[in-house]
Design a protein around this motif. Structure first.
Motif, PDB file in Angstrom:
ATOM      1  N   SER A 221       0.830  -1.211   0.000  1.00 31.99           N
ATOM      2  CA  SER A 221       0.000   0.000   0.000  1.00 31.99           C
ATOM      3  C   SER A 221       0.861   1.257   0.000  1.00 31.99           C
ATOM      4  O   SER A 221       0.513   2.260  -0.635  1.00 31.99           O
ATOM      5  N   ARG A 222       1.980   1.221   0.683  1.00 29.51           N
ATOM      6  CA  ARG A 222       2.878   2.382   0.726  1.00 29.51           C
ATOM      7  C   ARG A 222       3.455   2.669  -0.659  1.00 29.51           C
ATOM      8  O   ARG A 222       3.500   3.821  -1.098  1.00 29.51           O
ATOM      9  N   GLU A 223       3.863   1.623  -1.370  1.00 23.63           N
ATOM     10  CA  GLU A 223       4.411   1.802  -2.718  1.00 23.63           C
ATOM     11  C   GLU A 223       3.342   2.320  -3.667  1.00 23.63           C
ATOM     12  O   GLU A 223       3.595   3.191  -4.511  1.00 23.63           O
ATOM     13  N   ARG A 224       2.138   1.785  -3.533  1.00 20.71           N
ATOM     14  CA  ARG A 224       1.044   2.205  -4.409  1.00 20.71           C
ATOM     15  C   ARG A 224       0.709   3.674  -4.179  1.00 20.71           C
ATOM     16  O   ARG A 224       0.480   4.426  -5.125  1.00 20.71           O
TER      17      ARG A 224
ATOM     18  N   LEU B  91      -0.872  17.712   4.282  1.00 16.68           N
ATOM     19  CA  LEU B  91       0.225  17.014   4.967  1.00 16.68           C
ATOM     20  C   LEU B  91      -0.059  15.517   5.068  1.00 16.68           C
ATOM     21  O   LEU B  91       0.882  14.700   5.110  1.00 16.68           O
ATOM     22  N   MET B  92      -1.337  15.132   5.093  1.00 24.99           N
ATOM     23  CA  MET B  92      -1.688  13.705   5.140  1.00 24.99           C
ATOM     24  C   MET B  92      -1.128  12.951   3.933  1.00 24.99           C
ATOM     25  O   MET B  92      -0.909  11.740   3.995  1.00 24.99           O
ATOM     26  N   GLY B  93      -0.899  13.672   2.845  1.00 25.08           N
ATOM     27  CA  GLY B  93      -0.331  13.032   1.679  1.00 25.08           C
ATOM     28  C   GLY B  93       1.068  12.495   1.913  1.00 25.08           C
ATOM     29  O   GLY B  93       1.552  11.650   1.139  1.00 25.08           O
ATOM     30  N   ARG B  94       1.725  12.928   2.975  1.00 19.66           N
ATOM     31  CA  ARG B  94       3.081  12.467   3.255  1.00 19.66           C
ATOM     32  C   ARG B  94       3.097  11.151   4.029  1.00 19.66           C
ATOM     33  O   ARG B  94       4.171  10.595   4.276  1.00 19.66           O
ATOM     34  N   ALA B  95       1.931  10.630   4.390  1.00 20.80           N
ATOM     35  CA  ALA B  95       1.869   9.396   5.183  1.00 20.80           C
ATOM     36  C   ALA B  95       2.666   8.239   4.579  1.00 20.80           C
ATOM     37  O   ALA B  95       3.333   7.502   5.315  1.00 20.80           O
TER      38      ALA B  95
ATOM     39  N   HIS C 178       5.363   8.229   3.226  1.00 17.04           N
ATOM     40  CA  HIS C 178       6.801   8.460   3.361  1.00 17.04           C
ATOM     41  C   HIS C 178       7.259   8.436   4.821  1.00 17.04           C
ATOM     42  O   HIS C 178       8.446   8.635   5.094  1.00 17.04           O
ATOM     43  N   LEU C 179       6.320   8.220   5.754  1.00  7.17           N
ATOM     44  CA  LEU C 179       6.640   8.249   7.175  1.00  7.17           C
ATOM     45  C   LEU C 179       6.695   6.838   7.740  1.00  7.17           C
ATOM     46  O   LEU C 179       5.946   5.955   7.322  1.00  7.17           O
TER      47      LEU C 179
ATOM     48  N   SER D  78       6.119   7.774  13.365  1.00 14.18           N
ATOM     49  CA  SER D  78       7.063   8.881  13.179  1.00 14.18           C
ATOM     50  C   SER D  78       6.318  10.164  12.851  1.00 14.18           C
ATOM     51  O   SER D  78       5.168  10.141  12.391  1.00 14.18           O
ATOM     52  N   ARG D  79       6.955  11.275  13.103  1.00 12.00           N
ATOM     53  CA  ARG D  79       6.358  12.581  12.871  1.00 12.00           C
ATOM     54  C   ARG D  79       6.894  13.174  11.561  1.00 12.00           C
ATOM     55  O   ARG D  79       8.002  12.851  11.135  1.00 12.00           O
ATOM     56  N   PRO D  80       6.101  14.057  10.926  1.00  6.81           N
ATOM     57  CA  PRO D  80       6.586  14.701   9.700  1.00  6.81           C
ATOM     58  C   PRO D  80       7.877  15.473   9.941  1.00  6.81           C
ATOM     59  O   PRO D  80       8.046  16.116  10.982  1.00  6.81           O
TER      60      PRO D  80
END
Length: 259
Positions: A72-75, A99-103, A105-106, A110-112
């Motif tokens: 799911s992360r890769e997709r 900012l949720m779009g960065r999920a 990559h976290l 972890s925090r942004p």
């Protein structure tokens, strides 16, 4: 490389497919419109192309990789999906939605980091929403919500943006603002797929058009070749006519019939 479907079949109930052996290849770096009547399968097709729904048969690939085999992360790093309707439970700010779009990559819990904040800022600036960053998402207009969701997809770093009727229920100015942004994004290397009920928007903004009818692709190609009275009647069941101005700009209208 791009998003491709081969012999795609999807059924909500066993033995009752709503998509039938769909084969398509999304043009890279272009705006593709998917047109079709209510119930033709547009939303279901988008959800299959982005991996929200697992296909019943056939295959969807993203840059050559089977989407069903991607984590799911890769997709999420490859494809951003903008749904037609999105009603959040909490009054997140426009900034927090982006900012949720960065999920993807976290790491877990972890925090942004600074790079994530920068990506969200660039995404909001790109769609013209930076001035509204502190406004509750629930207090924005329909058009502003669509732009915020596009910004979320951009913050993901997704190469492909799939949008379900981003022009629905919006005035002409907001339709132009959103679809104009979509065109601009493709000049920056993104690939966009837009489902729509507005053939004239396909004539104005699309590079490629896919027509669905009864869960099947009945025609695809450049807008001027595909958005024709014959194909429109086949898709929507009513006659259409084409009007054209002196500059060669075209539009389609339903033929007025007596009732």
């Amino acid at each position: 490389m791009t998003i491709q479907a081969r012999d795609l079949v999807y059924a909500y109930l066993p033995g009752q497919p709503v998509l039938h052996e769909i084969a398509l290849s999304i043009p890279q770096g272009k705006v593709t419109f998917i047109l079709g009547a209510n119930g033709s399968g547009k939303t279901t097709l988008l959800e299959c192309l982005c991996g929200v729904r697992a296909v019943t048969a056939g295959e969807v690939t993203v840059d050559g990789a089977a989407i069903g085999l991607l984590r799911s992360r890769e997709r999420a790093r490859a494809i951003g999906y903008v749904p037609q309707i999105h009603e959040p439970v909490f009054a997140y700010t426009v900034w927090e939605v982006a900012l949720m779009g960065r999920a993807p990559h976290l790491g877990f819990l972890s925090r942004p980091k600074e790079a994530d904040w920068d990506a969200a800022e660039r995404a909001l600036e790109s769609v013209g929403l930076w001035a509204l960053r502190n406004r509750p998402y629930t207090a924005t207009s329909g058009g502003e919500r669509r732009l915020a969701l596009i910004a979320r997809g951009l913050a993901q770093g997704a190469r492909y943006l799939l949008m379900d009727e981003p022009d629905a229920h919006l005035d002409p100015a907001y339709q132009h603002r959103i679809l104009g942004n979509v065109i601009r994004l493709t000049t920056e290397g993104f690939t966009a797929v837009v489902s729509s009920h507005t053939p004239n928007n396909a004539l104005l903004y699309a590079d490629w058009v896919i027509f669905l009818a009864n869960g099947k692709v009945i025609m695809e190609g450049p807008p001027t070749e595909v958005v024709t009275p014959g194909n429109l009647e086949r898709a929507y069941g009513i006659p259409f006519e084409v009007i054209e101005n002196s500059a060669g700009r075209r539009a389609v209208l339903p033929v007025i019939m007596s009732f």
